[in-house]
Design a protein around this motif. Sequence first.
Motif, PDB file in Angstrom:
ATOM      1  N   UNK A   1      13.614   7.008  -4.496  1.00 13.64           N
ATOM      2  CA  UNK A   1      14.776   6.428  -3.831  1.00 13.64           C
ATOM      3  C   UNK A   1      14.492   6.205  -2.345  1.00 13.64           C
ATOM      4  N   UNK A   2      13.845   7.183  -1.731  1.00 14.82           N
ATOM      5  CA  UNK A   2      13.487   7.053  -0.315  1.00 14.82           C
ATOM      6  C   UNK A   2      12.528   5.891  -0.104  1.00 14.82           C
ATOM      7  N   UNK A   3      11.557   5.792  -1.006  1.00 16.45           N
ATOM      8  CA  UNK A   3      10.601   4.700  -0.927  1.00 16.45           C
ATOM      9  C   UNK A   3      11.301   3.353  -1.106  1.00 16.45           C
TER      10      UNK A   3
ATOM     11  N   UNK B   1       0.829  -1.211   0.000  1.00 20.16           N
ATOM     12  CA  UNK B   1       0.000   0.000   0.000  1.00 20.16           C
ATOM     13  C   UNK B   1       0.862   1.260   0.000  1.00 20.16           C
ATOM     14  N   UNK B   2       2.035   1.150   0.605  1.00 22.15           N
ATOM     15  CA  UNK B   2       2.958   2.297   0.557  1.00 22.15           C
ATOM     16  C   UNK B   2       3.352   2.583  -0.894  1.00 22.15           C
TER      17      UNK B   2
ATOM     18  N   UNK C   1      14.428  -2.246   3.180  1.00 21.38           N
ATOM     19  CA  UNK C   1      14.790  -2.563   4.562  1.00 21.38           C
ATOM     20  C   UNK C   1      13.732  -3.467   5.207  1.00 21.38           C
ATOM     21  N   UNK C   2      12.491  -3.133   4.967  1.00 22.86           N
ATOM     22  CA  UNK C   2      11.408  -3.946   5.548  1.00 22.86           C
ATOM     23  C   UNK C   2      11.405  -5.347   4.971  1.00 22.86           C
ATOM     24  N   UNK C   3      11.596  -5.467   3.650  1.00 21.79           N
ATOM     25  CA  UNK C   3      11.586  -6.782   3.020  1.00 21.79           C
ATOM     26  C   UNK C   3      12.736  -7.647   3.519  1.00 21.79           C
TER      27      UNK C   3
ATOM     28  N   UNK D   1       5.679  13.043  -8.305  1.00 21.30           N
ATOM     29  CA  UNK D   1       6.620  12.204  -7.571  1.00 21.30           C
ATOM     30  C   UNK D   1       8.024  12.446  -8.101  1.00 21.30           C
ATOM     31  N   UNK D   2       8.930  12.817  -7.222  1.00 21.02           N
ATOM     32  CA  UNK D   2      10.303  13.091  -7.646  1.00 21.02           C
ATOM     33  C   UNK D   2      11.144  11.824  -7.558  1.00 21.02           C
TER      34      UNK D   2
END
Length: 335
Positions: free
Chosen positions: A71-73, A44-45, A79-81, A65-66
């Motif tokens: 890159x931040x996303x 969802x993010x 990291x979560x994965x 969206x830049x």
Amino acid sequence: MSNPNIPNITPTISLSVGQTVPLLLGSIALEELALAHLLNAEAEKLQFVLGTLTPARTTFSPATVSLTNLFTLDTSVQRTLRDVIKKEMLLEFKFENVLDLVAATATCTTRTTTFSNTTPILIPAEGTEGPAAPYPSPIVVSGLTGSIIQVTVTFNNLSHTFPADISAMLVGPAGNTGPNTILMSSAGGGTDINNVTLTFDDNAATTVPTPIVSGTYRPTNNGIFGTYPPPAPAPSGNTLLSVFNGMDPNGVWNLYIIDQALADSGIMAGGWELHITTCETGDAGLLGLARPAGFEDTVQQLLQKFHATQPTEEDKNGKAAKMEILLQQMKEQNE
């Protein structure tokens, strides 16, 4: 280094293997469900940034969206994965350990079969000292499947004028190269016994008493003072019938009895019995656990719900179009 201080836990928690396995599987399922929610949140993010969430739920601000946003996303999702993958590996190890536990404690159908040799045994064969007759006294076991989980032995109508003279050894179907155990030796003192019935069981409450009375007792070895002549093997000195556990029960079991001292004699008028409990693999499923009522219906409902929430072709085409717009915007920003 000092020993750890383990606190008392009250009340005491006591669970069987059959109760433990479902709890372990349930904990794995709950952790998997939690990871599924985390993955859904990450999805969802991505949808939020790409603008593909269900209409009217939320929109990204600013609308453009830049590359920095992406890159931040990417860093956040990556990291979560990674953490999810690590957790999945631990859960896989946990699940494999549970399967090993189930395999090691698989349910079985127990079957206890009694075999007997009713030929009287003279103790000793002649005179008042030496081997009994017959020597050995055999019992042939056949037709059993599965492995041994318990053995007990019964002496029928045993009489002797000095029972401590008796030394009795049981040899399993593996013969002289296999395990053997002393059932009784130098036990019961010097008080006469007449037609007593003795059962030897590892789980009995006490050893053979003095004086001897009929009952069930643990194998008792108070010392072997005589000599077991051939063809008997050397006594191991063991007093546990569990030494035969896990073995194939089929074959010839031999009972060797000697009278260890002069002046007294006896007879086992009713012969002896061998009680063998075997474990035969059952068909009761995982630890005998039955599926709850309505299990299949619940599974089908969950599957239908899952398929109903899958994206349609229209949804996929819409996402593809929005992705093209996003890539075009990124291209224009970098020119």
